[in-house]
Scaffold this motif. Sequence first.
Motif, PDB file in Angstrom:
ATOM      1  N   GLU A 292      35.667  37.500  37.870  1.00 51.83           N
ATOM      2  CA  GLU A 292      36.504  36.287  37.879  1.00 51.83           C
ATOM      3  C   GLU A 292      36.985  35.924  36.482  1.00 51.83           C
ATOM      4  O   GLU A 292      37.984  35.242  36.317  1.00 51.83           O
ATOM      5  CB  GLU A 292      35.723  35.108  38.468  1.00 51.83           C
ATOM      6  N   SER A 293      36.259  36.415  35.469  1.00 61.04           N
ATOM      7  CA  SER A 293      36.649  36.052  34.102  1.00 61.04           C
ATOM      8  C   SER A 293      37.630  37.056  33.498  1.00 61.04           C
ATOM      9  O   SER A 293      38.088  36.870  32.379  1.00 61.04           O
ATOM     10  CB  SER A 293      35.396  35.971  33.222  1.00 61.04           C
ATOM     11  N   VAL A 294      37.936  38.136  34.219  1.00 61.01           N
ATOM     12  CA  VAL A 294      38.844  39.143  33.647  1.00 61.01           C
ATOM     13  C   VAL A 294      40.277  38.613  33.766  1.00 61.01           C
ATOM     14  O   VAL A 294      40.776  38.400  34.875  1.00 61.01           O
ATOM     15  CB  VAL A 294      38.700  40.500  34.392  1.00 61.01           C
ATOM     16  N   PRO A 295      40.955  38.381  32.618  1.00 64.19           N
ATOM     17  CA  PRO A 295      42.281  37.743  32.683  1.00 64.19           C
ATOM     18  C   PRO A 295      43.260  38.503  33.586  1.00 64.19           C
ATOM     19  O   PRO A 295      43.989  37.884  34.360  1.00 64.19           O
ATOM     20  CB  PRO A 295      42.753  37.772  31.218  1.00 64.19           C
TER      21      PRO A 295
ATOM     22  N   ARG B 248      34.772  43.163  25.884  1.00 60.86           N
ATOM     23  CA  ARG B 248      34.412  42.663  27.225  1.00 60.86           C
ATOM     24  C   ARG B 248      35.585  41.970  27.924  1.00 60.86           C
ATOM     25  O   ARG B 248      36.244  41.096  27.339  1.00 60.86           O
ATOM     26  CB  ARG B 248      33.235  41.684  27.069  1.00 60.86           C
ATOM     27  N   GLY B 249      35.849  42.388  29.144  1.00 63.42           N
ATOM     28  CA  GLY B 249      36.895  41.753  29.952  1.00 63.42           C
ATOM     29  C   GLY B 249      38.258  42.404  29.783  1.00 63.42           C
ATOM     30  O   GLY B 249      39.171  42.146  30.551  1.00 63.42           O
TER      31      GLY B 249
ATOM     32  N   LYS C 100      43.173  37.497  37.296  1.00 68.57           N
ATOM     33  CA  LYS C 100      43.254  36.068  37.626  1.00 68.57           C
ATOM     34  C   LYS C 100      44.258  35.780  38.752  1.00 68.57           C
ATOM     35  O   LYS C 100      44.076  34.864  39.535  1.00 68.57           O
ATOM     36  CB  LYS C 100      43.650  35.246  36.382  1.00 68.57           C
TER      37      LYS C 100
ATOM     38  N   ILE D 249      31.012  36.993  38.861  1.00 69.26           N
ATOM     39  CA  ILE D 249      31.340  36.054  37.783  1.00 69.26           C
ATOM     40  C   ILE D 249      32.132  36.771  36.698  1.00 69.26           C
ATOM     41  O   ILE D 249      33.158  36.286  36.215  1.00 69.26           O
ATOM     42  CB  ILE D 249      30.060  35.405  37.227  1.00 69.26           C
ATOM     43  N   PHE D 250      31.683  37.986  36.379  1.00 72.66           N
ATOM     44  CA  PHE D 250      32.402  38.742  35.358  1.00 72.66           C
ATOM     45  C   PHE D 250      33.838  39.021  35.803  1.00 72.66           C
ATOM     46  O   PHE D 250      34.799  38.781  35.071  1.00 72.66           O
ATOM     47  CB  PHE D 250      31.658  40.051  35.046  1.00 72.66           C
TER      48      PHE D 250
ATOM     49  N   ARG E 147      39.612  40.105  44.685  1.00 75.31           N
ATOM     50  CA  ARG E 147      38.758  40.483  43.548  1.00 75.31           C
ATOM     51  C   ARG E 147      37.445  41.083  44.066  1.00 75.31           C
ATOM     52  O   ARG E 147      36.914  42.025  43.501  1.00 75.31           O
ATOM     53  CB  ARG E 147      38.476  39.274  42.662  1.00 75.31           C
TER      54      ARG E 147
ATOM     55  N   GLU F  69      32.803  46.223  30.288  1.00 77.31           N
ATOM     56  CA  GLU F  69      31.826  45.192  30.657  1.00 77.31           C
ATOM     57  C   GLU F  69      31.016  44.780  29.435  1.00 77.31           C
ATOM     58  O   GLU F  69      30.729  43.615  29.228  1.00 77.31           O
ATOM     59  CB  GLU F  69      30.891  45.704  31.758  1.00 77.31           C
TER      60      GLU F  69
END
Length: 399
Positions: free
Chosen positions: A256-259, A330-331, A262, A253-254, A269, A301
């Motif tokens: 997938e949220s990293v711009p 984060r991210g 994407k 989930i983390f 990923r 993270e």
Amino acid sequence: MSIEIPVGLTELLQGYTVEVLRQKPPDLVEFAVQYFTRLRDTRSQDGSGAASAAKTGGKGVMFDGEPMQTESNGDEDDEDDDSDFEPPPPSRFNRRVSVCAEAFNPDDDEEDSEPRVVHPKTDGQRCRLQEACKDILLFKALDQEQFSEVLDAMFEVLVQPQEHVIDQGDDGDNFYVIERGVYDIEVQKDGVGCCVGQYDNKGSFGELALMYNNPRAATIIAKEEGALWGLDRATFRRLIVKNNAKKRRMYEIFIESVPLLKSLELSERMKIVDVLGVKSFQDGERIIMQSDMADCFYIVESGEVKIMMKSKTKADRQDNAEVEIARCSRGQYFGELALVTNKPRAASAYAIGDVKCLMIDVQAFERLLGPCKEIMKRNIAHYEEQLVALFGSSADLRD
Ligand code: CMP
């Protein structure tokens, strides 16, 4: 969300694939309709489901390092004979299944019953082994007990100049950690071996074939006399691959949220998650140092990271003062520039409070983050503008 292959799916698709290869139908969709309709009819006649069908023997393709084959090889005349078109009871279910299913089924404890491998070592060897393994990212997700098990199972391998430790296309036997020596990485392009990178006295290789049950993806050649530590396939799979499944559950989930990531496919990923390491830093700790050579890339993270550069003003230069040029939370990522430009680190990074970072080593970065490199390159212009604003001039950041 974890990737779980439903029972019977692999065999179902393998069976269909075999029939397509045997019969070469002109319309795959039409053929699929016929094929699966027959399969359903047969199933309702004998009352069995896909899962139970999967447990029986029969035709199937082995995707387990063996040449593709069907159990009908040889004896039957397969040519265009529609009567030969049987709904496929797929391959033996209790053997190792497909690449994906095998690699990412954490609850499959098939290999847990294998005996623990122990290669006795002298104190000196154990010391050298521990030193070589201390920064291996793949080992960073193991708990203490698992890590000792890995160390126990590892064995020393001495290599000679020009020796091929791994040949592209071979089956995977061992994973290797480098104690010393320089090793070229060669990948075949249009039948010619191209050097795509080099390991210089540290790092590890040989994980891909073991993780994904693929043939070796590169040839590794010792450039000088060297020493490696090998880890056998079964132990690697039992400990590292199983841990990766947990890592996927924790980080998907983390990630997938990293711009930055994407633009990658989900499977790409997930491959990043498989090879990443996790490291914690305390308040004020230096994570990377300006002018050092780079071997890693970082994604934050948790916590915050401060990017500092040695000041270019005359007064500051004398007392080596550093100026804050950016913060990452984060991210966000840092440490990519030196990998993109092949230059030393342009700035240092420090933890603000407790920080946890995901780390990807340079070889995995090259292999997996190719599609993101353009985005990273665009950042260079942005960094340069920032430096002009701060110092009146920009450093030479490009390669
Ligand atoms: P494996 O395919 O098991 O064996 C060859 C190894 O080379 C591979 O695992 C990776 O560990 C390593 N390697 C390093 N760079 C590359 C690359 N660009 N492509 C493929 N493999 C690479």
